[in-house]
Scaffold this active site. Structure first.
Site, short mmCIF file in Angstrom:
data_model
loop_
_atom_site.label_atom_id
_atom_site.label_comp_id
_atom_site.label_asym_id
_atom_site.label_seq_id
_atom_site.Cartn_x
_atom_site.Cartn_y
_atom_site.Cartn_z
N HIS A 100 0.86 -1.19 0.00
CA HIS A 100 0.00 0.00 0.00
C HIS A 100 0.90 1.24 0.00
O HIS A 100 1.10 1.84 -1.05
CB HIS A 100 -0.94 -0.03 1.21
CG HIS A 100 -1.86 1.14 1.29
ND1 HIS A 100 -2.12 1.81 2.44
CD2 HIS A 100 -2.57 1.76 0.31
CE1 HIS A 100 -2.97 2.80 2.18
NE2 HIS A 100 -3.25 2.79 0.89
N PRO B 52 0.07 -2.48 10.27
CA PRO B 52 -0.67 -1.65 11.21
C PRO B 52 -1.01 -0.25 10.67
O PRO B 52 -1.86 0.44 11.23
CB PRO B 52 0.25 -1.54 12.43
CG PRO B 52 1.62 -1.75 11.88
CD PRO B 52 1.48 -2.66 10.69
N CYS B 53 -0.34 0.16 9.60
CA CYS B 53 -0.57 1.54 9.12
C CYS B 53 -2.02 1.76 8.68
O CYS B 53 -2.65 2.72 9.11
CB CYS B 53 0.41 1.88 8.01
SG CYS B 53 2.09 2.03 8.62
N HIS B 54 -2.53 0.89 7.83
CA HIS B 54 -3.91 1.07 7.37
C HIS B 54 -4.68 -0.24 7.34
O HIS B 54 -5.71 -0.36 6.71
CB HIS B 54 -3.96 1.73 5.98
CG HIS B 54 -3.05 2.92 5.87
ND1 HIS B 54 -1.77 2.83 5.35
CD2 HIS B 54 -3.22 4.20 6.24
CE1 HIS B 54 -1.19 4.02 5.41
NE2 HIS B 54 -2.04 4.87 5.94
N GLY B 55 -4.13 -1.28 7.96
CA GLY B 55 -4.88 -2.52 8.13
C GLY B 55 -4.90 -3.49 6.97
O GLY B 55 -5.95 -4.02 6.62
#
Ligand code: FES
Length: 176
Positions: free
Chosen positions: A121, A139-142
């Site tokens: 991403h 963890p940044c945007h799942g």
């Protein structure tokens, strides 16, 4: 001084300001372009680091290690039989970026998965052994990746990338 010459003087100053700004803009653009172009040429130290040999013998089944190749982190996971079986049982129709597990590993070395540690991403480093598919979780945007490093859920569009590598013996790989 006549009103006309005063006006010309102002016009002249305006022209000067416009030309200066344009020239400055030109210099700015050139200054921006040069480092970008220069950056495309690999430096001597990057060339020297273009391949990395990794000894796999100390990695336990179920363990992921992170090594560095060309200054980028790379995950090497020694998958358990269950993880390989889970990765191979997936229906390709469920995958946003369809790729068989077989295509992502080397023949005869299915237990070893080697992927760049960069979420497809926006490049965060995903966490190992996490997420809904027991692979990686970013963890940044799942984004959730499976045990083959394939994207299963979340905003990442592509599977974790497999770098070029080869086995030089049963316990050693050469990346690059
Ligand atoms: S960078 Fe990983 S989900 Fe956005």
């Amino acid at each position: 001084m006549s009103a006309g010459s005063h006006g010309e003087g102002e016009g002249g100053r305006r022209d000067f300001l416009i030309i200066s700004a344009a020239a400055f803009g030109g210099v700015g653009a050139a200054a921006m372009v040069w480092p970008f172009v220069d950056q495309m040429n690999p430096s001597a130290d990057v060339l020297a680091l273009s391949t990395t040999e990794v000894d796999l013998s100390a990695i336990e089944p179920g363990q992921t290690v992170t090594i560095t190749w060309q200054k980028k982190p790379v995950f090497i996971r020694r998958r358990t039989e269950e993880e390989v079986a889970a990765a191979r049982a997936v229906d390709l129709g469920e995958l946003p970026d369809p790729q068989t597990d077989d295509e992502r590993v080397k023949d005869g070395h299915a237990e070893w998965l080697v992927v760049l540690a960069a979420c497809t991403h926006l490049g965060c480093i995903p966490k190992s052994d996490q997420g809904e598919y027991s692979g990686w979780f970013c963890p940044c945007h799942g984004s959730h990746y499976d045990t083959s490093g394939r994207i299963r859920k979340g905003p990442a569009p592509l599977n974790l990338l497999v770098p070029p590598y080869q086995f030089v013996s049963d316990t050693q790989i050469l990346i690059g």
